[in-house]
Write a protein that holds these residues in place. Structure first.
Motif, PDB file in Angstrom:
ATOM      1  N   LEU A   1       0.841  -1.209   0.000  1.00 56.23           N
ATOM      2  CA  LEU A   1       0.000   0.000   0.000  1.00 56.23           C
ATOM      3  C   LEU A   1       0.870   1.251   0.000  1.00 56.23           C
ATOM      4  O   LEU A   1       0.575   2.242  -0.685  1.00 56.23           O
ATOM      5  CB  LEU A   1      -0.913   0.007   1.237  1.00 56.23           C
ATOM      6  CG  LEU A   1      -1.921  -1.138   1.390  1.00 56.23           C
ATOM      7  CD1 LEU A   1      -2.794  -0.915   2.622  1.00 56.23           C
ATOM      8  CD2 LEU A   1      -2.811  -1.264   0.148  1.00 56.23           C
ATOM      9  N   THR A   2       1.950   1.197   0.784  1.00 54.97           N
ATOM     10  CA  THR A   2       2.870   2.335   0.862  1.00 54.97           C
ATOM     11  C   THR A   2       3.597   2.537  -0.461  1.00 54.97           C
ATOM     12  O   THR A   2       3.743   3.670  -0.956  1.00 54.97           O
ATOM     13  CB  THR A   2       3.885   2.111   2.005  1.00 54.97           C
ATOM     14  OG1 THR A   2       3.177   1.778   3.198  1.00 54.97           O
ATOM     15  CG2 THR A   2       4.718   3.345   2.253  1.00 54.97           C
ATOM     16  N   GLN A   3       4.058   1.438  -1.061  1.00 53.12           N
ATOM     17  CA  GLN A   3       4.752   1.535  -2.350  1.00 53.12           C
ATOM     18  C   GLN A   3       3.825   2.099  -3.417  1.00 53.12           C
ATOM     19  O   GLN A   3       4.240   2.932  -4.242  1.00 53.12           O
ATOM     20  CB  GLN A   3       5.272   0.147  -2.757  1.00 53.12           C
ATOM     21  CG  GLN A   3       6.428  -0.347  -1.881  1.00 53.12           C
ATOM     22  CD  GLN A   3       6.739  -1.812  -2.099  1.00 53.12           C
ATOM     23  OE1 GLN A   3       5.842  -2.616  -2.395  1.00 53.12           O
ATOM     24  NE2 GLN A   3       8.008  -2.185  -1.943  1.00 53.12           N
ATOM     25  N   ALA A   4       2.580   1.667  -3.399  1.00 57.53           N
ATOM     26  CA  ALA A   4       1.612   2.186  -4.383  1.00 57.53           C
ATOM     27  C   ALA A   4       1.388   3.680  -4.176  1.00 57.53           C
ATOM     28  O   ALA A   4       1.328   4.453  -5.145  1.00 57.53           O
ATOM     29  CB  ALA A   4       0.292   1.422  -4.250  1.00 57.53           C
ATOM     30  N   ALA A   5       1.310   4.101  -2.899  1.00 58.05           N
ATOM     31  CA  ALA A   5       1.109   5.524  -2.600  1.00 58.05           C
ATOM     32  C   ALA A   5       2.306   6.354  -3.034  1.00 58.05           C
ATOM     33  O   ALA A   5       2.171   7.545  -3.364  1.00 58.05           O
ATOM     34  CB  ALA A   5       0.852   5.713  -1.105  1.00 58.05           C
ATOM     35  N   LEU A   6       3.486   5.730  -3.063  1.00 59.25           N
ATOM     36  CA  LEU A   6       4.701   6.416  -3.525  1.00 59.25           C
ATOM     37  C   LEU A   6       4.864   6.338  -5.039  1.00 59.25           C
ATOM     38  O   LEU A   6       5.850   6.821  -5.596  1.00 59.25           O
ATOM     39  CB  LEU A   6       5.928   5.794  -2.847  1.00 59.25           C
ATOM     40  CG  LEU A   6       6.108   6.102  -1.351  1.00 59.25           C
ATOM     41  CD1 LEU A   6       7.154   5.187  -0.736  1.00 59.25           C
ATOM     42  CD2 LEU A   6       6.494   7.577  -1.153  1.00 59.25           C
TER      43      LEU A   6
END
Length: 521
Positions: free
Chosen positions: A482-487
């Motif tokens: 989720l964090t990688q997608a947000a980045l």
């Protein structure tokens, strides 16, 4: 018209704002003293006047322990153990009221004439109010450091006293009593405590070990409660029953008695089987341990301890309903058995009987207020019941009794996260990581908090650390994705989800998220 002790506090500053704050704090501490005074070895608070900062307490007729300890006097091992056994339960009660004395020393312990019992006096928080003063910035602050240098633990000197600070001071008192050396001189001595006790006294190694732990410089490595210290103290002389006469005769007699007893006395066989069962549990041979506990119960079906111990291998074998029965049976034999109440609560928690578990854990802490494991267990149940505010209170109480309790700090972070208090949540996870940097769940929790705070790079690093520590941590992988997608790192997010799904093929949230991300590419 009892004889009273009247104490009148005079803050160093007479500024109106300072006096008003002093009165507020004084009233709060007086109410605390009123609660503490119900203990038979703490003076009763007879009255207080917050407008005049005046306390009226019960007068204790007797001499303080300066008449027994110090000034070159050396008490025997038995006398010191007796003193410790009397003071530790008083401290256990005080700490159960969320109070730290902060000034344990011989002059604050009085030997009462009427019954020869020790009475604890002069709590530090009230004296501290007398040092209240207004700062140049218009704020009020305490200017008097509470505690006595020779008896004061390092964390207390740094302004962060805990329950372990009182245990440290009591341990120093015991060392002074055994050696006759003043506390300040002991603190300045280059020799380790163990060496001082070996060279200056003739006490047994077990007591040396006990006192060394009581006064460890790191509060995390001391006993974490007065109850724990009391139990350790009880173990010291458990098997020391000296026999008179020639040493060889004593050994031969003891061996002979043991052999005959083993053959003819069920009690001896019961003790042997109980000991073997405990060893098997330690070796994780749970089925064999269970068989031995059952053999003990054939001899002693009314042994609440055997019923309680039997529950542990049952829990490890996932035989939860039998575990519950075993705990309940122990409680039928001893309704005040705190460990058995905690055991019952754990079984009920695993069975999803949350309200029953809650009642069991609260019964545990009613009997033993400093049972920090039970307070943490209560908090976990409250989180399962979606009552995070109450859970937070339970975790805070667990930490009060054991400031190094990793699971309570991590759970505190979980409760604060549920309450959407993300910054505070991150602080709690930080504490857990400081206690054990190898605890993957705390890193994952801090990652969640940082992600909620918009600190995505920090969150990514936290999740990666959690996965490094626990390679099958599929939940951390999901949150990392989720964090990688947000980045904007969609390919990396899909790769991370693939790892999670490989570990847990039925992970619906990861499967759905992967499908959503593929549509964005």
């Amino acid at each position: 018209q009892p004889i009273c002790v009247v104490k009148h506090l005079k803050p160093v500053s007479q500024d109106p704002a300072t006096l008003e704050e002093a009165k507020r704090l004084f009233k709060k501490e007086a109410e605390t003293l009123s609660r503490l005074g119900v203990h038979p070895q703490i003076p009763r608070l007879l009255a207080y006047f917050d407008d005049k900062l005046c306390l009226v307490q019960e007068h204790i007729e007797g001499n303080d322990l300066r008449h027994e300890i110090g000034q070159g006097k050396q008490l025997s091992e038995a006398e010191v153990i007796k003193m410790l056994r009397e003071v530790l339960p008083i401290l256990g009660f005080v700490h159960a009221q969320n109070v730290i004395h902060r000034d344990i020393k011989p002059s604050n312990l009085i030997r009462r004439v009427s019954d020869n019992k020790i009475v604890l006096i002069d709590f530090g928080a009230v004296k501290e109010i007398g040092g209240l003063q207004t700062t140049p910035a218009g704020q009020t602050a305490f200017t008097i450091a509470i505690g006595t240098p020779g008896y004061m633990a390092m964390e207390q000197q740094g302004g962060k006293p805990c329950a372990g600070s009182d245990l440290f001071a009591l341990g120093m008192m015991a060392i002074v009593a055994l050696t006759g050396i003043p506390p300040a001189q002991i603190r300045q001595d280059d020799r380790p405590i163990r060496e001082i006790l070996h060279q200056e006294t003739h006490v047994k190694k077990k007591l040396v070990d006990f006192l060394e732990k009581m006064v460890h410089l790191d509060w995390r490595k001391r006993y974490q409660s007065a109850q724990e210290a009391s139990k350790a103290l009880d173990e010291l002389n458990k098997f020391s029953l000296p026999l008179p006469g020639n040493l060889g005769l004593r050994i031969a007699t003891a061996v002979g008695i043991f052999i005959v007893g083993f053959l003819v006395a069920p009690a001896v066989r019961g003790i042997y089987l109980m000991s073997r069962a405990n060893s098997l549990v330690h070796e994780q041979e749970y089925q064999a341990a269970l068989a031995d506990y059952d053999r003990v119960l054939e001899v002693y079906p009314e042994s609440e301890k055997a019923w309680f111990l039997r529950a542990f291998p049952l829990s490890k074998l996932n035989r939860t309903e039998e575990q519950l029965f075993s705990c309940v049976r122990a409680l039928e034999l001893d309704p005040e058995f705190s460990d058995a109440w905690n055991c019952k609560g754990l079984a009920e928690k695993d069975l999803g009987l949350y309200e029953d578990a809650l009642e069991s854990f609260r019964e545990t802490t009613r009997i033993q207020p400093d049972f920090f494991h039970a307070r943490n267990n209560e908090g976990e149940v409250l989180l399962s019941l979606e009552r995070p505010l109450e859970a937070l209170d339970a975790f805070d109480k667990a930490i009060l009794y054991n400031e190094a309790y990793l699971f309570a700090w991590n759970n505190r972070g979980n409760a604060l996260y549920q309450l959407e208090r993300y910054a505070e949540s991150a602080v709690a996870y930080n504490e857990a990581i400081e206690i054990d940097s190898g605890y993957a769940y705390a890193w994952n929790g801090r990652g969640n908090a940082n992600r909620a705070l918009g600190q995505l790079i920090k969150a990514q690093e936290d999740y990666q650390t959690a996965i490094k520590l626990k390679p099958d941590f599929y939940e951390a992988m999901y949150y990392l994705s989720l964090t990688q997608a947000a980045l904007g790192r969609l390919d990396a997010a899909i790769d991370t989800l693939d790892e999670a799904i490989t570990i847990k093929p039925d992970y619906r949230a990861a499967i759905q998220k992967r499908q959503d991300l593929l549509k964005q590419i």
